[in-house]
Every structure is written in C-alpha cells, then in structure tokens.
Write a protein that holds these residues in place. Structure first.
Motif, PDB file in Angstrom:
ATOM      1  N   ILE A 218     -13.020   9.098   7.512  1.00 42.86           N
ATOM      2  CA  ILE A 218     -13.054   9.213   5.957  1.00 42.86           C
ATOM      3  C   ILE A 218     -14.008  10.385   5.763  1.00 42.86           C
ATOM      4  O   ILE A 218     -15.041  10.408   6.062  1.00 42.86           O
ATOM      5  CB  ILE A 218     -13.339   8.061   5.251  1.00 42.86           C
ATOM      6  N   SER A 219     -13.393  11.373   4.780  1.00 42.31           N
ATOM      7  CA  SER A 219     -14.044  12.708   4.304  1.00 42.31           C
ATOM      8  C   SER A 219     -14.370  13.423   5.522  1.00 42.31           C
ATOM      9  O   SER A 219     -15.432  14.146   5.121  1.00 42.31           O
ATOM     10  CB  SER A 219     -15.338  12.178   3.459  1.00 42.31           C
ATOM     11  N   ALA A 220     -13.711  13.396   6.246  1.00 41.37           N
ATOM     12  CA  ALA A 220     -14.326  14.398   7.436  1.00 41.37           C
ATOM     13  C   ALA A 220     -13.424  15.904   7.330  1.00 41.37           C
ATOM     14  O   ALA A 220     -14.114  16.890   7.219  1.00 41.37           O
ATOM     15  CB  ALA A 220     -13.676  13.829   9.006  1.00 41.37           C
ATOM     16  N   THR A 221     -11.987  15.798   7.171  1.00 39.43           N
ATOM     17  CA  THR A 221     -11.398  17.007   6.937  1.00 39.43           C
ATOM     18  C   THR A 221     -10.110  16.486   5.943  1.00 39.43           C
ATOM     19  O   THR A 221      -9.607  15.626   6.127  1.00 39.43           O
ATOM     20  CB  THR A 221     -11.081  17.598   7.999  1.00 39.43           C
ATOM     21  N   PRO A 222      -9.450  17.635   5.411  1.00 36.42           N
ATOM     22  CA  PRO A 222      -8.295  17.114   4.556  1.00 36.42           C
ATOM     23  C   PRO A 222      -7.149  17.080   5.540  1.00 36.42           C
ATOM     24  O   PRO A 222      -7.020  18.012   6.392  1.00 36.42           O
ATOM     25  CB  PRO A 222      -8.109  18.178   3.694  1.00 36.42           C
ATOM     26  N   ALA A 223      -6.317  15.957   5.498  1.00 40.22           N
ATOM     27  CA  ALA A 223      -5.216  15.919   6.317  1.00 40.22           C
ATOM     28  C   ALA A 223      -3.902  15.388   5.502  1.00 40.22           C
ATOM     29  O   ALA A 223      -4.180  14.184   4.813  1.00 40.22           O
ATOM     30  CB  ALA A 223      -5.502  14.973   7.784  1.00 40.22           C
ATOM     31  N   TYR A 224      -2.751  15.897   5.155  1.00 38.39           N
ATOM     32  CA  TYR A 224      -1.763  15.724   4.104  1.00 38.39           C
ATOM     33  C   TYR A 224      -1.412  14.391   4.078  1.00 38.39           C
ATOM     34  O   TYR A 224      -1.106  13.753   5.413  1.00 38.39           O
ATOM     35  CB  TYR A 224      -0.636  16.742   4.237  1.00 38.39           C
ATOM     36  N   SER A 225      -1.297  13.920   3.386  1.00 37.01           N
ATOM     37  CA  SER A 225      -0.545  12.263   3.417  1.00 37.01           C
ATOM     38  C   SER A 225       0.162  11.814   2.237  1.00 37.01           C
ATOM     39  O   SER A 225      -0.192  11.795   0.942  1.00 37.01           O
ATOM     40  CB  SER A 225      -1.885  11.090   3.623  1.00 37.01           C
ATOM     41  N   ASN A 226       1.265  11.811   2.436  1.00 38.92           N
ATOM     42  CA  ASN A 226       2.487  11.038   1.191  1.00 38.92           C
ATOM     43  C   ASN A 226       2.033   9.653   1.098  1.00 38.92           C
ATOM     44  O   ASN A 226       1.989   9.122   0.178  1.00 38.92           O
ATOM     45  CB  ASN A 226       3.886  11.292   1.926  1.00 38.92           C
ATOM     46  N   ALA A 227       1.717   8.836   2.327  1.00 33.84           N
ATOM     47  CA  ALA A 227       1.446   7.641   2.077  1.00 33.84           C
ATOM     48  C   ALA A 227       0.304   7.103   1.268  1.00 33.84           C
ATOM     49  O   ALA A 227       0.392   6.191   0.313  1.00 33.84           O
ATOM     50  CB  ALA A 227       1.287   6.966   3.579  1.00 33.84           C
ATOM     51  N   ALA A 228      -0.715   8.055   1.065  1.00 32.65           N
ATOM     52  CA  ALA A 228      -1.895   7.947   0.001  1.00 32.65           C
ATOM     53  C   ALA A 228      -1.407   7.879  -1.234  1.00 32.65           C
ATOM     54  O   ALA A 228      -1.826   7.069  -1.954  1.00 32.65           O
ATOM     55  CB  ALA A 228      -2.705   9.074   0.331  1.00 32.65           C
ATOM     56  N   PHE A 229      -0.315   8.599  -1.518  1.00 33.79           N
ATOM     57  CA  PHE A 229       0.191   8.691  -2.995  1.00 33.79           C
ATOM     58  C   PHE A 229       1.000   7.379  -3.265  1.00 33.79           C
ATOM     59  O   PHE A 229       1.002   7.151  -4.505  1.00 33.79           O
ATOM     60  CB  PHE A 229       0.655   9.922  -3.310  1.00 33.79           C
ATOM     61  N   GLN A 230       1.644   6.918  -2.374  1.00 30.49           N
ATOM     62  CA  GLN A 230       2.339   5.691  -2.491  1.00 30.49           C
ATOM     63  C   GLN A 230       1.340   4.562  -3.047  1.00 30.49           C
ATOM     64  O   GLN A 230       1.425   3.785  -3.830  1.00 30.49           O
ATOM     65  CB  GLN A 230       3.264   5.190  -1.389  1.00 30.49           C
ATOM     66  N   ILE A 231       0.404   4.665  -2.183  1.00 30.19           N
ATOM     67  CA  ILE A 231      -0.902   3.299  -2.383  1.00 30.19           C
ATOM     68  C   ILE A 231      -1.523   3.649  -3.703  1.00 30.19           C
ATOM     69  O   ILE A 231      -1.774   2.810  -4.479  1.00 30.19           O
ATOM     70  CB  ILE A 231      -2.000   3.750  -1.394  1.00 30.19           C
ATOM     71  N   LEU A 232      -1.618   5.194  -4.207  1.00 32.17           N
ATOM     72  CA  LEU A 232      -2.371   5.411  -5.583  1.00 32.17           C
ATOM     73  C   LEU A 232      -1.127   4.813  -6.761  1.00 32.17           C
ATOM     74  O   LEU A 232      -1.619   4.467  -7.770  1.00 32.17           O
ATOM     75  CB  LEU A 232      -2.234   6.802  -5.628  1.00 32.17           C
ATOM     76  N   GLY A 233       0.168   4.842  -6.286  1.00 29.31           N
ATOM     77  CA  GLY A 233       1.219   4.053  -7.228  1.00 29.31           C
ATOM     78  C   GLY A 233       1.072   2.824  -7.432  1.00 29.31           C
ATOM     79  O   GLY A 233       0.827   2.145  -8.569  1.00 29.31           O
ATOM     80  N   TYR A 234       0.774   2.097  -6.259  1.00 30.31           N
ATOM     81  CA  TYR A 234       0.515   0.697  -6.283  1.00 30.31           C
ATOM     82  C   TYR A 234      -0.889   0.525  -7.022  1.00 30.31           C
ATOM     83  O   TYR A 234      -1.002  -0.431  -7.869  1.00 30.31           O
ATOM     84  CB  TYR A 234       0.271   0.183  -5.184  1.00 30.31           C
ATOM     85  N   ALA A 235      -2.077   1.175  -6.730  1.00 23.26           N
ATOM     86  CA  ALA A 235      -3.142   0.869  -7.685  1.00 23.26           C
ATOM     87  C   ALA A 235      -3.105   1.138  -9.088  1.00 23.26           C
ATOM     88  O   ALA A 235      -3.613   0.369  -9.900  1.00 23.26           O
ATOM     89  CB  ALA A 235      -4.074   2.199  -7.084  1.00 23.26           C
ATOM     90  N   LEU A 236      -2.533   2.230  -9.654  1.00 24.70           N
ATOM     91  CA  LEU A 236      -2.203   2.458 -11.104  1.00 24.70           C
ATOM     92  C   LEU A 236      -1.081   1.211 -11.599  1.00 24.70           C
ATOM     93  O   LEU A 236      -1.503   0.758 -12.807  1.00 24.70           O
ATOM     94  CB  LEU A 236      -1.358   3.450 -11.158  1.00 24.70           C
TER      95      LEU A 236
END
Length: 557
Positions: A218-236
């Motif tokens: 976590i927080s080592a380097t940016p690595a692109y993730s579509n799954a991350a934004f699906q999770i953010l959708g669930y969080a909202l």
C-alpha cells in the motif's frame, strides 16, 4: 510522417525544457489572474486558426482517416466554446448512430468515467472521507481474512484515497483478460464465472477480487486499477444509502443540467458508432464497473463537467484545491498521479500542470484536461481505430497552441489591470512604485522608492548582493481575494552564485523564500491591490510599508 516527425522534435524540446531550471523561477500556480478570453481576441483567433490548420490534414477522407472526433476548448467565463472542431469519418454505421459528428454527439468515454465518479464522490461524501479506511464502508472487505503480504491485499490498511489515486496495491481488474495461449489449463474453480460479455455481480466480484494477489505494498507506487473504482462506487452507495446510478443521474447529471451524459447505454441514435465492432463496444455492459469505465458523454457535456470543477459548482473551493494536487510521482519527470488525475507538466513557456484524465474502451478513446492556472480546459472524444494515440497527439496540438495564447492573453489583461506608476498622495512622502509586464511571468516591479529610499538597494543589502542589478522583483497572484481586493506575493530569487551542474545547484527554490523577510509581523513580499468595479487596480499597498500608493499612470491597452 512529417507531422509525427514534428511531434518528435517538439517532444525532445519539451523534455529538455522540463529538465532545465525554470527561469525566472516562479511558484507553482498562476502567473497572472485568470484570463477572460473573448471570441474576438486576436491572439485566441490566431491560435484557433493555427490549430484548425494542424488538425485538418490529419482528419480527412483523402488520408483515409477512420477516426471520428469531437474537440472542444472551454473556459470558466463563457458558456460558448473557445474552440470547437469535429470530423466525421466515412466508416460510421449511420443505420444505428449519427451520420454527422458535432459537439452533442455521444461517445463512450472509457476511464474518464473515473473522473466523473470521483467528482460525484467528493460532492456527496466530501474530502475528509478519503482518509477513512475502505473497510468502514464495504463489509466484504471488512470480513476478508487477511493473508500474508505477498498473497493478500491488507484491506484493513487501505484508505479510500489510496483507492482513488491507484496507490492501494489492488489488481487492475477482476474479469477474464486472456485466453489460454499456451498457458497452463485452469482448474474449474480458477475460471472466472463472469466478466465479458456478462458483467460480474457484487458477490462474484468480491469472490474473485479477494483471491487476487496485491501488485505492490500500500502506497508504494501507483499501479492503475479499475477494480478500485468499482469498490469506490460501492462505498458511495453505503455512505448515501442509494445506488450509484441514482446518485449519478440526480446529483451529477441533473445538478449540472446535462442532456447528453448517460450511466446506462443510451439510444444508439445519439451515438458515434463505427462500423464493425463499434456497435458491440457501444452496447457493452460493464455492470457495477461503470464508475471505472462505463459512462457515455458528449464534448459539450464534458466541457460542462470541466467548467463545474474549475468553478467549484458542486464542491467548495478548498475541496477543489485539495483534490487537484498530485498524490504520487511516476518515473516520468513530466507525469504525476492524483485521484484519479493524470498530471502532465510542460512549459508554455513557464512550467504548467495540466490535470487530465484519459480513457479507452474498445473503439472509443477520450480525454478531459484542465488548467487550474488559466481557468480553462479541453476535451477530445474519438471513435475509430488506434484512438489512444490519436487522442494523445491531438491533446499535444491543443495544449501547444491554445495554452500559450491564453498565457499571453492573461499577461495582456494583467498589464491593463495593474501596470503603471503608483505613488503617495500629493504632498506626502516620496514613495512610489512602477509595475510592468515583460517577457517573463508575473508583474515586474521596475522601480520602488519608499520615503526617498531605493528599495532595490535595501533588498540588495538584505540579500547580500553586490549591486541592484542582481535583484529582480516579480509579483504573482496568491489566490487570496476579497471583494475589491486581490493579493500578490513578490518573488525575489536569490543569487546563489552557482553555475548549475545538476539537480541541487540548478533547482528552483523560490518557494523557500516566500515570507522570509518580516517587519512588524508583515512580510516584505506582501502586496494587495484595491480594485474598481471593472477589476482594475486603483491603488497598491506594499503592506510592510503601511501605505497605500495611488495609481497615477496606467498603460494603454
């Protein structure tokens, strides 16, 4: 080939300039107050004609272009575009979609959906939520059994903001992306039950995601993730107790009065649909992954989104400023990552940061780019083949023509608003200051006298300079404003007496010098202009001197 060769040369110059020390070393941020460009401005008109002349030979039937495109540049002061251009390729399926591309034609925007999703998230949940652990809002992650660091994402430590800025170490996707192609035969329980063409439901998504290995700590380097934004959708959805689609339609599309932006697949009659696989990509259903890549929009609506962000329409100014900041570097000196900004830095002629988001899905590619320094932006939507490269090339052309024109417009308008001679009232002390614009950024102080004392000489003494020729004073807007007043800070770059030979001797360190000389609790570099109803300066206060100097002479427009 000639065009691509020219772009390669421009790229070489660009990276050489990025590596060079900025001169005269301004702060990050605007060099002048935002310009208010009008359709009749000569500099802008010249830039528009130049850009059209660059685009026309690329997109025409004679060259066999198979890409339809809509381009728009916009600003925060006008509803009408600063520049608009479109091209309709011969390969459109006019039985399904539009036969002519214009600024209302609908494209899929791919991963620019992440920018729409993040703006909605901030408008509804606020900036503070980004510091929360994601498990607070997503029960599937809260109940996940933690494994070792190599085989399992440590979900209890992942924040909402790390997901938004691709810093969570989460895999890119959870769906089939490769066929066998010589790889080992998968066991039945290793074959994803969903993906393309049938999207995964929430249960299937988390069943698969929780088996994925992390990409990095976590927080080592940016690595692109579509799954991350699906999770953010669930969080909202958890935060607002509503579906993401309902929130998107009511709190974003409805709030901004958008008529050509859609969460679900709209009528193909609105769309730019290339022949061949275009229809398949148009109707491809991403299901719950829509916040990551499923949105449909037009050039006019993308511009409306850009204006809303820059004008703080759905978020307060502090939230916008906090949002439009880098969260991580990449290995490119000209490319940083935000949430989910892709931040491009380049000289026009000073170093400027463009906050962008690009996206691709099948036959569709797009970008939205914003310049917080100018209050402007542009969008490019493409449908065809090789769209990502086309978007990148056109984005370079737009940035290299429109932004320099706007920088000069801002300088021209600042000269009219602020340049001239200011002095104490008649019969008062011998105090005056002269302000101009020149080849460089910011307002240039050319003369400054206080109580018959040459302030350039005083500054030379404070700086330990041999003479006043080593002292330059430039004023830059701070962004601090009240009705009738605007604040600037003076930068007086130190002369270290070094010939730059590397990053340490050649670095721009003026940010360290701000507010470095204090007299009676007031910084020597603090200036405030009083403005009339037309936002032109009537006086200036070098606040350390406790005096208002009245504008006696104004430069001609």
């Amino acid at each position: 080939m000639k065009l691509f060769s020219s772009l390669l040369i421009l790229g070489a110059v660009f990276f050489a300039d990025v590596l060079a020390v900025p001169s005269p070393c301004p702060l990050v941020g605007p060099a002048f107050p935002w310009p208010t460009p009008s359709s009749t401005n000569k500099r802008l008109d010249t830039a528009r004609k130049k850009l059209s002349a660059l685009l026309e030979p690329i997109f025409n039937a004679a060259n066999g272009s198979t890409n339809s495109i809509a381009v728009q540049a916009f600003d925060t002061f006008n509803d009408s575009p600063l520049f608009q251009w479109s091209y309709t390729a011969d390969n459109l399926d006019t039985n399904l979609g539009v036969s002519h591309v214009d600024q209302n034609s609908v494209f899929r925007v791919g991963s620019v959906s992440k920018l729409w999703a993040m703006y909605l998230f901030l408008a509804e949940a606020g900036m503070d939520t980004l510091s929360d652990p994601i498990v607070k809002y997503v029960p599937e992650l809260q109940s996940a059994v933690p494994g070792d660091a190599i085989n399992s994402v440590q979900w209890a430590n992942v924040t909402v903001g790390e997901l938004a800025s691709h810093l969570a170490g989460v895999g890119r996707d959870w769906n089939p992306s490769m066929t066998q192609m010589g790889f080992p035969v998968l066991q039945p329980d290793e074959v994803p039950p969903c993906g393309n063409p049938v999207p995964c439901d929430r249960t299937q998504f988390f069943d698969g995601l929780l088996q994925r290995h992390p990409t990095f700590p976590i927080s080592a380097t940016p690595a692109y993730s579509n799954a991350a934004f699906q999770i953010l959708g669930y969080a909202l959805e958890a935060i607002k107790n509503d579906t993401f689609e309902n929130l998107f339609e009511s709190q974003l599309v409805g709030a901004l009065n958008l008529s050509h932006t859609f969460y679900a697949t709209p009528s193909p009659s609105l769309g730019v649909i290339p022949q061949g696989q275009g229809a398949d990509f148009w109707k491809m259903d991403l299901g719950d992954e829509n916040p990551a890549g499923g949105i449909y929009s037009s050039a006019n609506d993308m511009a409306a989104l850009g204006r809303a962000i820059l004008n703080n329409t759905l978020t307060d100014p502090l939230t916008t400023r906090r949002w439009m900041k880098p969260h991580s570097h990449t290995s490119s000196l000209a490319y940083s990552v935000g949430a989910p900004w892709e931040i491009i830095s380049f000289p026009v002629p000073r170093l400027i940061d463009l906050y962008t988001k690009s996206g691709d899905i099948g036959s569709y590619s797009s970008i939205l780019a914003l310049s917080p320094d100018h209050g402007v932006g542009f969008t490019i939507l493409v449908a065809g083949t090789g769209g990502h490269a086309v978007v990148a090339m056109v984005a370079d052309l737009v940035a290299q023509t429109i932004l320099p024109a706007l920088e000069y417009i801002a300088k021209d308008q600042a000269r009219v608003r602020f340049a001239g001679t200011y002095s104490a009232p008649s019969g008062g002390v011998n105090s005056s200051i002269s302000i101009a614009t020149d080849f460089g950024p910011g307002l240039r102080v050319t003369n400054w006298t206080s109580n018959s004392t040459d302030m350039f000489q005083s500054l030379a003494t404070l700086r330990g300079a041999n003479d006043t020729s080593q002292i330059t004073i430039r004023l830059y807007p701070t962004g601090l404003e009240t009705p009738g007043n605007i604040s600037f800070r003076a930068l007086i770059p130190p002369d270290l007496g070094l010939t730059p030979i590397g990053p340490f001797t050649g670095s721009c360190i003026t940010w360290v010098t701000v507010d470095s000389f204090i007299y009676g609790g007031v910084g020597l570099d603090e200036f405030v202009f009083a403005l009339d109803d037309n936002l032109s300066a009537t006086s200036v206060s070098p606040r350390v001197l406790r005096i208002d100097l009245q504008r006696q002479y104004r430069t001609s427009e």
